[in-house]
Enzyme design. Structure first.
Site, short mmCIF file in Angstrom:
data_model
loop_
_atom_site.label_atom_id
_atom_site.label_comp_id
_atom_site.label_asym_id
_atom_site.label_seq_id
_atom_site.Cartn_x
_atom_site.Cartn_y
_atom_site.Cartn_z
N CYS A 111 0.91 -1.44 0.03
CA CYS A 111 -0.05 0.01 -0.09
C CYS A 111 0.96 1.25 -0.01
O CYS A 111 2.13 1.33 -0.11
CB CYS A 111 -0.91 0.07 1.18
N HIS A 144 15.26 -13.19 12.41
CA HIS A 144 15.07 -12.98 13.71
C HIS A 144 13.45 -13.20 14.21
O HIS A 144 13.09 -13.63 15.16
CB HIS A 144 15.53 -11.90 14.13
#
Length: 169
Positions: A111, A144
């Site tokens: 977006c 991570h």
């Protein structure tokens, strides 16, 4: 037979955990045997990408889709394709749902700011969407946080910069 799209969330079949964001490998050698035994092509599942954008992200989505298809990915495109205004949840939601169901291992939602689509995607089970503005953010999101949906800001990223992020993701 179990399939990636069977909603077999968090179930372990012969060393392979099937989940909304794809499958997690408990034992790499067992993975190939287990997936094959259950009719699941691991490489095919890994090469399927859900994509969606609102009207502000159409051009960036097209550019990325073309490159991804050239790289051998099958694209599940949830729109939009034109310049008419649409609400980002109407396209980002179905794309995130495809990742949640396991129909695609990963997704890209776009977006103007990248924020709205990331909020929408993160409402779905097993989806971990991360907004990345550079390749380093994408790397950290994968390494991570095990992110499986990439949110991009069409108003702030040129196609070449976005491609570097996608390649890293």
């Amino acid at each position: 037979n179990a399939t990636i799209g069977s909603r077999a969330y968090d179930r372990v079949l012969d060393g392979v955990e099937l989940g909304g964001g794809g499958h997690r490998i408990h034992d790499p050698k067992v993975q190939q045997q287990g997936l094959a035994k259950h009719g699941i092509d691991a490489e095919e599942a890994k090469r399927r990408m859900a994509m969606a954008s609102d009207h502000r992200g159409v051009a960036l989505k097209r550019a990325l889709r073309e490159r991804l298809e050239q790289a051998g990915f099958e694209i599940l495109d949830f729109g939009t394709d034109g310049s008419a205004a649409v609400d980002y949840p109407d396209t980002a939601g179905p794309a995130a749902e495809a990742v949640s169901r396991g129909d695609a291992e990963r997704g890209i939602v776009i977006c103007g700011s990248g924020l709205g689509v990331s909020y929408t995607a993160n409402r779905f089970p097993h989806v971990r969407a991360a907004l990345a503005m550079d390749a380093s953010m994408a790397e950290m999101a994968r390494r991570h946080n095990d992110a499986n949906v990439l949110a991009l800001a069409a108003d702030r990223l040129a196609p070449d910069a976005a491609w570097k992020i996608v390649e890293t993701f």
